[in-house]
Design a protein around this motif. Sequence first.
Motif, PDB file in Angstrom:
ATOM      1  N   LEU A  46       0.913  -1.422   0.007  1.00 55.37           N
ATOM      2  CA  LEU A  46      -0.082   0.026  -0.089  1.00 55.37           C
ATOM      3  C   LEU A  46       0.740   1.405   0.022  1.00 55.37           C
ATOM      4  O   LEU A  46       1.753   1.474   0.847  1.00 55.37           O
ATOM      5  N   GLU A  47       0.605   2.243  -1.097  1.00 51.60           N
ATOM      6  CA  GLU A  47       1.453   3.506  -0.999  1.00 51.60           C
ATOM      7  C   GLU A  47       0.164   4.654  -0.842  1.00 51.60           C
ATOM      8  O   GLU A  47      -0.697   4.370  -1.541  1.00 51.60           O
ATOM      9  N   GLN A  48       0.348   5.634  -0.209  1.00 56.73           N
ATOM     10  CA  GLN A  48      -0.433   6.775   0.046  1.00 56.73           C
ATOM     11  C   GLN A  48      -0.733   7.605  -1.180  1.00 56.73           C
ATOM     12  O   GLN A  48      -1.379   8.397  -1.309  1.00 56.73           O
ATOM     13  N   ASP A  49       0.623   7.588  -1.944  1.00 51.28           N
ATOM     14  CA  ASP A  49       0.838   8.550  -3.054  1.00 51.28           C
ATOM     15  C   ASP A  49       1.057   7.900  -4.141  1.00 51.28           C
ATOM     16  O   ASP A  49       0.432   6.768  -4.410  1.00 51.28           O
ATOM     17  N   ASP A  50       1.933   7.859  -5.048  1.00 46.62           N
ATOM     18  CA  ASP A  50       2.039   7.112  -6.179  1.00 46.62           C
ATOM     19  C   ASP A  50       3.442   6.649  -5.947  1.00 46.62           C
ATOM     20  O   ASP A  50       4.318   6.998  -4.869  1.00 46.62           O
ATOM     21  N   PHE A  51       3.896   5.299  -6.369  1.00 45.59           N
ATOM     22  CA  PHE A  51       5.002   4.943  -6.433  1.00 45.59           C
ATOM     23  C   PHE A  51       6.396   5.435  -6.443  1.00 45.59           C
ATOM     24  O   PHE A  51       6.253   6.188  -7.433  1.00 45.59           O
ATOM     25  N   LYS A 189      -4.183   5.098   1.378  1.00 44.05           N
ATOM     26  CA  LYS A 189      -3.513   5.634   2.678  1.00 44.05           C
ATOM     27  C   LYS A 189      -4.048   4.827   3.939  1.00 44.05           C
ATOM     28  O   LYS A 189      -5.102   4.666   4.371  1.00 44.05           O
ATOM     29  N   VAL A 190      -3.007   4.223   4.719  1.00 46.50           N
ATOM     30  CA  VAL A 190      -3.060   3.443   5.820  1.00 46.50           C
ATOM     31  C   VAL A 190      -3.604   4.285   6.874  1.00 46.50           C
ATOM     32  O   VAL A 190      -2.824   5.434   7.108  1.00 46.50           O
ATOM     33  N   THR A 191      -4.650   4.138   7.762  1.00 47.54           N
ATOM     34  CA  THR A 191      -5.259   4.807   8.596  1.00 47.54           C
ATOM     35  C   THR A 191      -5.033   4.520  10.052  1.00 47.54           C
ATOM     36  O   THR A 191      -5.353   5.113  11.190  1.00 47.54           O
ATOM     37  N   LEU A 205      -7.355   0.779   5.853  1.00 46.62           N
ATOM     38  CA  LEU A 205      -6.951   1.677   4.815  1.00 46.62           C
ATOM     39  C   LEU A 205      -8.088   2.750   4.270  1.00 46.62           C
ATOM     40  O   LEU A 205      -9.158   2.166   4.193  1.00 46.62           O
ATOM     41  N   GLU A 206      -7.851   3.638   3.580  1.00 49.70           N
ATOM     42  CA  GLU A 206      -8.601   4.541   2.879  1.00 49.70           C
ATOM     43  C   GLU A 206      -8.096   4.408   1.219  1.00 49.70           C
ATOM     44  O   GLU A 206      -7.158   4.759   1.164  1.00 49.70           O
ATOM     45  N   ASP A 207      -8.973   4.047   0.457  1.00 53.34           N
ATOM     46  CA  ASP A 207      -8.842   4.071  -1.073  1.00 53.34           C
ATOM     47  C   ASP A 207      -8.853   5.675  -1.214  1.00 53.34           C
ATOM     48  O   ASP A 207      -9.985   6.291  -1.192  1.00 53.34           O
ATOM     49  N   LEU A 208      -7.834   6.427  -1.590  1.00 51.26           N
ATOM     50  CA  LEU A 208      -7.906   7.981  -1.677  1.00 51.26           C
ATOM     51  C   LEU A 208      -8.859   8.214  -3.049  1.00 51.26           C
ATOM     52  O   LEU A 208      -9.288   9.572  -3.110  1.00 51.26           O
ATOM     53  N   GLU A 209      -8.945   7.568  -4.068  1.00 54.14           N
ATOM     54  CA  GLU A 209      -9.843   7.711  -4.982  1.00 54.14           C
ATOM     55  C   GLU A 209     -11.280   7.387  -4.853  1.00 54.14           C
ATOM     56  O   GLU A 209     -12.052   8.463  -5.271  1.00 54.14           O
ATOM     57  N   GLY A 211     -12.650   6.924  -1.745  1.00 53.74           N
ATOM     58  CA  GLY A 211     -13.160   7.128  -0.362  1.00 53.74           C
ATOM     59  C   GLY A 211     -13.445   6.020   0.450  1.00 53.74           C
ATOM     60  O   GLY A 211     -13.667   6.144   1.591  1.00 53.74           O
ATOM     61  N   LYS A 212     -13.557   4.724  -0.319  1.00 54.48           N
ATOM     62  CA  LYS A 212     -13.869   3.772   0.502  1.00 54.48           C
ATOM     63  C   LYS A 212     -13.073   3.098   1.399  1.00 54.48           C
ATOM     64  O   LYS A 212     -11.606   3.229   1.133  1.00 54.48           O
ATOM     65  N   THR A 213     -13.255   2.729   2.718  1.00 54.84           N
ATOM     66  CA  THR A 213     -12.372   2.130   3.723  1.00 54.84           C
ATOM     67  C   THR A 213     -12.381   0.568   3.638  1.00 54.84           C
ATOM     68  O   THR A 213     -13.359  -0.225   3.257  1.00 54.84           O
ATOM     69  N   TYR A 214     -11.189   0.039   4.079  1.00 53.55           N
ATOM     70  CA  TYR A 214     -11.113  -1.546   4.315  1.00 53.55           C
ATOM     71  C   TYR A 214     -10.221  -1.783   5.580  1.00 53.55           C
ATOM     72  O   TYR A 214      -9.554  -1.077   6.065  1.00 53.55           O
ATOM     73  N   ASN A 215     -10.627  -2.821   6.052  1.00 57.95           N
ATOM     74  CA  ASN A 215     -10.155  -3.463   7.155  1.00 57.95           C
ATOM     75  C   ASN A 215      -9.436  -4.756   6.943  1.00 57.95           C
ATOM     76  O   ASN A 215     -10.226  -5.587   6.506  1.00 57.95           O
ATOM     77  N   LEU A 216      -8.294  -4.869   6.960  1.00 61.37           N
ATOM     78  CA  LEU A 216      -7.398  -5.987   6.517  1.00 61.37           C
ATOM     79  C   LEU A 216      -6.619  -6.844   7.591  1.00 61.37           C
ATOM     80  O   LEU A 216      -6.161  -6.118   8.481  1.00 61.37           O
ATOM     81  N   GLU A 217      -6.560  -8.061   7.307  1.00 60.55           N
ATOM     82  CA  GLU A 217      -5.828  -8.924   8.403  1.00 60.55           C
ATOM     83  C   GLU A 217      -4.544  -9.348   7.695  1.00 60.55           C
ATOM     84  O   GLU A 217      -4.411  -9.545   6.550  1.00 60.55           O
ATOM     85  N   ALA A 218      -3.560  -9.609   8.508  1.00 58.85           N
ATOM     86  CA  ALA A 218      -2.057 -10.072   8.044  1.00 58.85           C
ATOM     87  C   ALA A 218      -1.339 -10.601   9.281  1.00 58.85           C
ATOM     88  O   ALA A 218      -1.385 -10.268  10.396  1.00 58.85           O
ATOM     89  N   SER A 219      -0.705 -11.725   8.794  1.00 54.45           N
ATOM     90  CA  SER A 219       0.104 -12.380   9.681  1.00 54.45           C
ATOM     91  C   SER A 219       1.516 -11.388  10.187  1.00 54.45           C
ATOM     92  O   SER A 219       1.762 -11.619  10.948  1.00 54.45           O
ATOM     93  N   VAL A 220       1.840 -10.535   9.089  1.00 58.97           N
ATOM     94  CA  VAL A 220       2.993  -9.430   9.600  1.00 58.97           C
ATOM     95  C   VAL A 220       2.782  -8.207   8.580  1.00 58.97           C
ATOM     96  O   VAL A 220       2.333  -8.299   7.440  1.00 58.97           O
TER      97      VAL A 220
END
Length: 535
Positions: A46-51, A189-191, A205-209, A211-220
């Motif tokens: 995830l990158e909040q701007d451009d790569f 953007k990670v919130t 995170l929020e998709d800045l294009e 405005g939708k938000t997501y909640n994700l799980e990860a091992s690390v």
Amino acid sequence: MILDRNSAISKLEEQQDWDIIIIGGGATGLGTALDAASRGYKTLLLEQDDFAKGTSSRSTKLVHGGVRYLAQGDIALVYEALHERSLLLTNASHLVHDQEFIIPCYSWKTKYMYLVGLKFYDLLAGKNDFRKSSFLSAAEVMKAIPGLNPEGLIGGVSYSDGQFDDSRLAINLAQTAAEHGGVLLNYAKVTGLTKKGDKVCGLSLEDLESGKTYNLEASVVINATGVFVDEILKMDVPKGDPLVRPSQGAHVVLDQSFLKGNSALMIPKTSDGRVLFAVPWHGKVLVGTTDTPLDTHSSEPRPLEEEIAFILNTAGKYLSKAPTRKDVLSAFAGLRPLAAPGKDTNKTKEISRSHKLIVSKSGLITITGGKWTTYRKMAMDVVDKAIALGKLSPAACVTRTTKVHGYTATASNDALAVYGADAEGIRKLVTTQPELGRKIHEKHPYIAAEVVWVVRNEMARKVEDVLARRIRILFLDAAAAIELAPAVARIMAGELKQDEQWINNQVEAFSMLANDYLLRPAGSGSIGKSYVTKA
């Protein structure tokens, strides 16, 4: 999976749990995404701007061991970087090439001192495809660098290092990670970090294009945000001590006539002990850099007036044609995410250039410090650490031999060479739509098909993405970039299905940004607000 934003969003909708989520789309984050994806892990970046929006598009464009670090006695760092340099030349030969550097000598003492040092540099590098160092006569130096001031010159030392296009390598790393099954998303953007008990188990995170938000799980979760690592760390421990001390490096870009020839100039010790390079790059001359400790940072750092003056004054002492402010085609700065020591210091030479891995009590892994040349080693260390902590099942690293997207066995010298194997795809666009073969600026080689290609295949979403980090013209000729903005916006709007208002907004936003890459008249105030801390 290809590098496509809509496909990445679809994957987010389908899958909420990941093996590894990487925050940060610069060199280290992208390298980590490639390393993890190529080992078979379910990988999200995830990158909040451009790569490569920040530091990773603002380097001195060198893939090198670091002659200055050798002089400082950091043998381990130089050895590691020299071996990574060789791997980059092998795996990304369409972007990395052997570049001759010449150190002009004005006394016999410096001649032998530099030659001995560079022979040790060659020894550390071992057998590779880079040329070895040698002594040059004054006549040979002037033939290689016709723009050099010959006064007092007795000769020079030639050595070889790597040169590359930084943000294009970043994009190619993103594409390679996607080809190995990784999912990468810009403008996301990670919130916040989410926890089970006191352990990090995912993020929001929020998709800045959209405005939708997501909640994700990860091992690390990996924090690879460069100079912004402390902002992510504060999501974990709000009152934690900062880990990064940023240092700014400024550059100016001049016309090729100031250097002439194909060799680069290396000034090993300037008036204040810095190293200065003048390097041919995309038909221009890149001159830099500075080393200015800062108290704060931003995604659009600006050179300070004193940095511009230092670069121009120093270059003027060595070039027969002394550059002035009016000769500067573009001026930019990048921030180095230096790993700060435990004590307070304003001297950047006391701050480590080596990378550091920090594992928080919560299990969040942070990677900081380092340099472009060693991105692969940094990425390998991060994933190996996650495995050692039991967060990922063991799998061997394969990136030593992984070819980067665009790799070609034979290099070309045409205007599309930086695309490597993708150049053929751009040519096919022109074949099917001849109007895309038109140049979009009379003084530069770029064609309309390139804009179409980077929108379709490289996740370019804004005019800035194209003109700053895909075709690099903002960094080469800021005035021309401003002139190009309307035409590029219109091509992009057709591809992204945007309206006239989007075109106008994009042109206005880019023009405001690009104007800061032009130098104001001397005495009109600093280029950027000074956050410098005097050493």
